[in-house]
Design a protein around this motif. Structure first.
Motif, short mmCIF file in Angstrom:
data_model
loop_
_atom_site.label_atom_id
_atom_site.label_comp_id
_atom_site.label_asym_id
_atom_site.label_seq_id
_atom_site.Cartn_x
_atom_site.Cartn_y
_atom_site.Cartn_z
N UNK A 1 0.11 -0.42 6.62
CA UNK A 1 1.24 -0.38 7.55
C UNK A 1 0.78 -0.65 8.98
N UNK A 2 -0.34 -0.01 9.38
CA UNK A 2 -0.83 -0.22 10.74
C UNK A 2 -1.26 -1.67 10.94
N UNK A 3 -2.00 -2.20 9.97
CA UNK A 3 -2.52 -3.56 10.12
C UNK A 3 -1.44 -4.62 10.12
N UNK A 4 -0.39 -4.42 9.33
CA UNK A 4 0.63 -5.45 9.19
C UNK A 4 1.76 -5.31 10.20
N UNK A 5 1.80 -4.22 10.95
CA UNK A 5 2.87 -4.02 11.92
C UNK A 5 2.34 -3.90 13.35
N UNK B 1 -5.66 10.26 -2.64
CA UNK B 1 -5.99 10.19 -1.21
C UNK B 1 -6.34 8.76 -0.82
N UNK B 2 -7.10 8.06 -1.66
CA UNK B 2 -7.45 6.67 -1.37
C UNK B 2 -6.20 5.79 -1.38
N UNK B 3 -5.29 6.05 -2.28
CA UNK B 3 -4.04 5.27 -2.33
C UNK B 3 -3.25 5.44 -1.03
N UNK B 4 -3.08 6.67 -0.57
CA UNK B 4 -2.31 6.89 0.65
C UNK B 4 -3.05 6.35 1.89
N UNK B 5 -4.38 6.40 1.88
CA UNK B 5 -5.13 5.80 2.99
C UNK B 5 -4.91 4.30 3.04
N UNK B 6 -4.89 3.66 1.86
CA UNK B 6 -4.65 2.21 1.82
C UNK B 6 -3.25 1.89 2.32
N UNK C 1 -7.79 -1.21 4.80
CA UNK C 1 -6.84 -1.03 3.71
C UNK C 1 -7.38 -1.60 2.41
N UNK C 2 -7.99 -2.78 2.48
CA UNK C 2 -8.58 -3.38 1.28
C UNK C 2 -9.70 -2.50 0.73
N UNK C 3 -10.51 -1.94 1.62
CA UNK C 3 -11.59 -1.05 1.18
C UNK C 3 -11.03 0.20 0.51
N UNK C 4 -9.97 0.78 1.09
CA UNK C 4 -9.36 1.97 0.47
C UNK C 4 -8.73 1.62 -0.87
N UNK C 5 -8.14 0.43 -0.99
CA UNK C 5 -7.56 0.02 -2.27
C UNK C 5 -8.65 -0.13 -3.33
N UNK C 6 -9.81 -0.69 -2.94
CA UNK C 6 -10.92 -0.79 -3.89
C UNK C 6 -11.44 0.60 -4.28
N UNK C 7 -11.43 1.53 -3.32
CA UNK C 7 -11.83 2.90 -3.64
C UNK C 7 -10.87 3.51 -4.65
#
Length: 279
Positions: free
Chosen positions: A90-94, A80-85, A109-115
């Motif tokens: 996608x939202x942030x970069x587009x 779930x954290x991976x898909x949230x990241x 996204x960075x926070x979700x990646x750390x999670x």
């Protein structure tokens, strides 16, 4: 001849999804349902794309080699954290050039990646014991014979619905009767591209009329083709009313867009001055 009974035997990592697998099938059905509900959905994409995403999520979950129910829950949270990241990346970069609107999505996204990394470490700590890694490795297989993702997902959906109420017996087939008159009001409507375009045009006219309801459009100068207006230094009363309506619609659209992105704070009121474009 060597004794093969003590050699590591290949294992099927996808056996966790089988009804006779290592976990209670009721538990795994709920775990699959929970995992699928965390995936980003796009209703405009083809079904094969979403099936591929679901199938990949199942492969990712089994790749974490959960050994008991606790590790299944950790693995589901990691996925779930991976898909949230990925979704917030996608939202942030587009969202256009980097600014205050999309940099917070990159931060999320960075926070979700750390999670995701934290969940993986927690799973690795739990598995850092004897027999933490399954003995052997999966046997090679011919991927040309692998099931289609839609087949896997449809079968999983059927299994997850196994505890629902059984469907009602429709009874014997009914006589459809004579063919319907083409002009009959009960005949199903077939929407042609021309009819759909006409409906969209009608809805667009209704939207514009609703936005301009109560305004004196005929006596309002400076309205741009797209509906906006350049703020003049001394607007007329009609222009003031029109600009007030356009600002209201602008903030309304911004609130709706923010809610689609998961932002529920009220946007700040920004000052305007002559020369600004009021969309």
């Amino acid at each position: 001849m060597p004794d093969t009974t003590t050699e590591p035997q290949p294992y099927d990592r996808d056996a966790i999804y089988n009804d006779d697998g290592p976990f209670n099938p009721w538990f795994m059905r709920e775990a699959i349902r929970t995992l699928f509900r965390t995936l980003p959905m796009d209703r405009s994409e083809p079904k094969s794309w979403s099936d591929r995403r679901f199938y990949s999520a199942l492969l990712g979950l089994s790749a974490l080699h959960p050994r008991d129910e606790t590790e299944v829950m950790l693995a589901v949270q990691a996925m779930a954290a991976h898909h949230a990241a990925m979704a917030t990346w996608r939202i942030g970069m587009n969202l256009g050039p980097l600014n205050g609107n999309n940099t917070r999505h990159v931060t999320t996204a960075c926070s979700a990646a750390r999670t995701f990394d934290t969940m993986l470490r927690a799973l690795e700590r739990r598995q850092a014991k004897p027999l933490s890694v399954p003995i052997g490795r999966p046997a090679s297989r011919d991927w040309d014979d692998a099931p289609h993702p839609s087949t896997v997902i449809d079968h999983a959906a059927e299994r997850c619905l196994a505890d629902t109420d059984p469907p009602q017996d429709p009874g014997p087939p009914q006589d459809p009767g004579p063919p319907q008159d083409p002009d009959s009001p009960d005949r199903p409507i077939a929407w042609t591209p021309e009819a759909i375009a006409a409906v969209h045009a009608t809805c667009e006219r209704a939207r514009i009329e609703a936005e301009n309801e109560g305004l004196d459009i005929a006596n309002t100068e400076g309205i741009l083709p797209g509906g906006g207006m350049i703020l003049v230094e001394n607007p007329t009363p009609q222009q003031e009313a029109y600009i007030d309506r356009r600002l209201h619609l602008m903030y309304k659209r911004e609130i709706q867009e923010n809610r689609r992105k998961g932002i529920f704070t009220i946007p700040k009121i920004r000052g305007i001055r002559p020369g600004d474009l009021i969309p």
